[in-house]
Design an enzyme around this catalytic site. Structure first.
Site, short mmCIF file in Angstrom:
data_model
loop_
_atom_site.label_atom_id
_atom_site.label_comp_id
_atom_site.label_asym_id
_atom_site.label_seq_id
_atom_site.Cartn_x
_atom_site.Cartn_y
_atom_site.Cartn_z
N ASP A 19 0.83 -1.21 0.00
CA ASP A 19 0.00 0.00 0.00
C ASP A 19 0.86 1.26 0.00
OD1 ASP A 19 -2.27 1.49 0.01
OD2 ASP A 19 -2.88 1.03 2.06
N ASN A 21 1.40 3.41 -2.93
CA ASN A 21 2.00 3.85 -4.20
C ASN A 21 1.52 5.25 -4.60
OD1 ASN A 21 3.14 1.34 -4.36
ND2 ASN A 21 1.77 0.57 -5.95
N HIS A 36 2.92 3.40 -8.96
CA HIS A 36 2.72 1.97 -9.26
C HIS A 36 3.94 1.40 -9.99
CE1 HIS A 36 -1.22 2.05 -7.68
NE2 HIS A 36 -1.77 2.77 -8.65
N GLU A 66 -11.85 -5.47 -5.88
CA GLU A 66 -12.45 -4.13 -5.74
C GLU A 66 -11.68 -3.07 -6.55
OE1 GLU A 66 -11.83 -6.11 -2.92
OE2 GLU A 66 -13.91 -6.75 -3.03
N ARG A 70 -11.28 1.64 -9.75
CA ARG A 70 -10.35 2.79 -9.89
C ARG A 70 -10.51 3.38 -11.30
NH1 ARG A 70 -5.01 2.18 -6.27
NH2 ARG A 70 -6.08 1.38 -4.44
N LEU A 130 12.33 -19.52 -4.53
CA LEU A 130 11.17 -18.86 -3.90
C LEU A 130 9.86 -19.27 -4.57
CD1 LEU A 130 10.37 -16.54 -1.84
CD2 LEU A 130 10.27 -15.06 -3.86
#
Ligand code: FPP
Length: 237
Positions: A19, A21, A36, A66, A70, A130
């Site tokens: 959160d 950006n 972003h 959601e 935007r 990873l």
């Protein structure tokens, strides 16, 4: 300088809500999309850092169910960044030795992005470094929606007696992936925002003030140090 991790327990799975950006860009008088883009670069670095520190699973919240609300230009930029990410990752997959999976409802994404994701998931499936999960068009409630489970019950896959939390987990996007031990949300906000609702039942939460584009290895180590200060009792005493 080598990282001093002596005596620290490294969480096996770390999940991150990236959160801040937009605020990061605003502070620089730049458009949100600039934040972003920088955030995307940080993702790549953090994957390397996480593996370096001994983290085996890393999940990031890239786009929620959601986030479609935007402005269209922001949605487009995020989708382009994800396209770009999948392509670069594909090129570097062997070098990175990283398994990439996307969790969320992929069926609503553009066809070309779906194809890139499928190709990367297939190409990286045997890599042993990873395990990196990108939550994309992901929503915890959407994932938990019990339709899949009900359908399989109806088809006779299992009996009601057999249905328990372990069996239920087989129907989640995160099937086979251990629950996150540590959830980090950057930018100081303290909300879960529909992220991994089922999987965080016993996770520790950490909310650093740092905005996502400024997050780095040092911040990740701080998060692990905080995690080590918590006493995890899993409902016991
Ligand atoms: C939240 O910040 C961030 C997002 C909704 C998008 C996260 C996406 C990326 C970091 C880039 C792409 C990801 C990958 C895996 C390459 P915000 O926009 O809500 O910030 P604000 O709260 O300051 O407005």
């Amino acid at each position: 300088m080598a990282d001093n991790l002596e005596g620290l327990k490294i969480p096996e799975h770390v999940a991150i809500i990236m959160d801040g950006n937009g605020r990061w860009a605003k502070k620089r008088l730049m458009p949100r999309n600039f934040g972003h883009k920088q955030g995307g670069k940080v993702v790549e670095q953090i994957c390397r850092d996480a593996y370096d520190l001994g983290i085996k699973y890393l999940t990031v919240y890239a786009f929620s169910t959601e986030n479609w609300s935007r402005p269209q230009s922001e949605v487009d930029t995020l989708m382009d960044l994800l396209r770009e990410y999948m392509s670069t990752c594909m090129e570097n997959s062997q070098k990175n030795n990283m398994r990439v999976r996307v969790i969320g409802d992929k069926s609503k994404l553009d066809e070309d992005l779906q194809q890139k994701i499928a190709a990367l998931e297939e190409a990286s499936k045997d890599y042993t470094g990873l395990n990196f999960q990108v939550a994309l068009n992901y929503g915890g409630r959407d994932e938990i929606a019990v339709k899949k489970v009900a359908e399989n019950y109806k088809n006779g896959e299992f009996t009601l007696d057999q249905l328990n939390p372990e069996l239920f987990e087989e129907y989640l996007d995160t099937k086979g992936i251990p629950d996150p031990e540590l959830v980090i949300r950057t930018s100081g906000e303290k909300r879960l925002s529909n992220f991994l609702l089922w999987q965080v039942a016993y996770s520790e939460f950490y909310y650093p003030e740092v905005l996502w584009p400024d997050f780095n290895k040092k911040e990740l180590i701080k998060a692990i140090e905080q995690f080590n200060k918590r006493e995890r009792r899993f409902g016991g005493v």
